[in-house]
Write a protein that holds these residues in place. Sequence first.
Motif, mmCIF file in Angstrom:
data_model
loop_
_atom_site.group_PDB
_atom_site.id
_atom_site.type_symbol
_atom_site.label_atom_id
_atom_site.label_comp_id
_atom_site.label_asym_id
_atom_site.label_seq_id
_atom_site.Cartn_x
_atom_site.Cartn_y
_atom_site.Cartn_z
ATOM 1 N N PRO A 8 -5.823 2.090 0.022
ATOM 2 C CA PRO A 8 -7.077 1.985 0.772
ATOM 3 C C PRO A 8 -7.485 3.294 1.446
ATOM 4 O O PRO A 8 -8.666 3.485 1.761
ATOM 5 N N ARG A 68 0.833 -1.202 0.000
ATOM 6 C CA ARG A 68 0.000 0.000 0.000
ATOM 7 C C ARG A 68 0.868 1.252 0.000
ATOM 8 O O ARG A 68 2.014 1.244 0.467
ATOM 9 N N ARG A 118 -8.124 0.024 -4.734
ATOM 10 C CA ARG A 118 -8.909 0.491 -3.586
ATOM 11 C C ARG A 118 -8.670 -0.288 -2.302
ATOM 12 O O ARG A 118 -8.727 0.291 -1.211
ATOM 13 N N GLU A 119 -8.380 -1.575 -2.429
ATOM 14 C CA GLU A 119 -8.258 -2.393 -1.227
ATOM 15 C C GLU A 119 -6.812 -2.666 -0.828
ATOM 16 O O GLU A 119 -6.537 -2.904 0.352
ATOM 17 N N ARG A 171 -10.043 -3.452 -7.598
ATOM 18 C CA ARG A 171 -9.893 -4.028 -6.259
ATOM 19 C C ARG A 171 -8.494 -3.750 -5.717
ATOM 20 O O ARG A 171 -8.332 -3.353 -4.544
#
Length: 262
Positions: free
Chosen positions: A252, A70, A247-248, A244
């Motif tokens: 996030p 991330r 965003r995840e 996905r």
Amino acid sequence: MSTATDTSTEVTRADICVVAVAECFRGDGEIIGSPMGTVPTIGARLARATFEPDLVLSNGESLFFEGTHRLGARPDEFAAVGWIPYRQVLDVLASGRRHVMMGPVQIDAHGNANISAIGDWAKPKRQVLGSRGGPGNTINHTTSYWIPKHSARVLTAAVDMVSCIGYDRAAQVGKAARFHEVRRVVTNLGVLDFESVNGAPATMRIASVHPGATVDEIVANTGFELIVPADVPETRLPSDEELRLIREVLDPRGMRLREVPA
């Protein structure tokens, strides 16, 4: 701005920009990818997590890492698989095995970019990052640019200082610029690339327009004449899996939305 995929999942302009940035790295293979900034970092990591698995990414310092991380991950969260000292970075970039994405404060039709100062060099109105590695980057390997707000102040007829060379200056250098390539400029309105007409140094062309934006909007907010193809495609939407990941996994906290509001 939002649109929809086949599954009716809303896609923001920021999501589309991330995918457009990822596409800049398609086909690069095993070279060092050096994204600078929020959307470029998410985009490069998306490319590595999907269609460009051999792309080599660092933690922003001297360690190469594996896996998908991330934005904002702590250094101890990275699984380091290699280390490269600063001296060796210079050796690698001089061989053309690097693709950097930077954010210019000005860029002209040939891809000459300014990351140093605004105004007269003797007494600039504003000092910014500074040329730093810009000259060496652009003459020695592939460079792309990210512009979060497309405007004629940034895409301008002449830059106040050439920090990064474009196609006209590279042509003057000759063989020393054999690895020079300004691949793409991604903005919040569309994707621009470069095309040579009748053997002249390449100039900027509209490659695609983001859904919700228009060709006329891009032209009106550019300070020089663009090459406009007869048929300009829309920038592709992210797949469900890419969405996905964005965003995840990769972002996030939605940091991309600060650069490109929905």
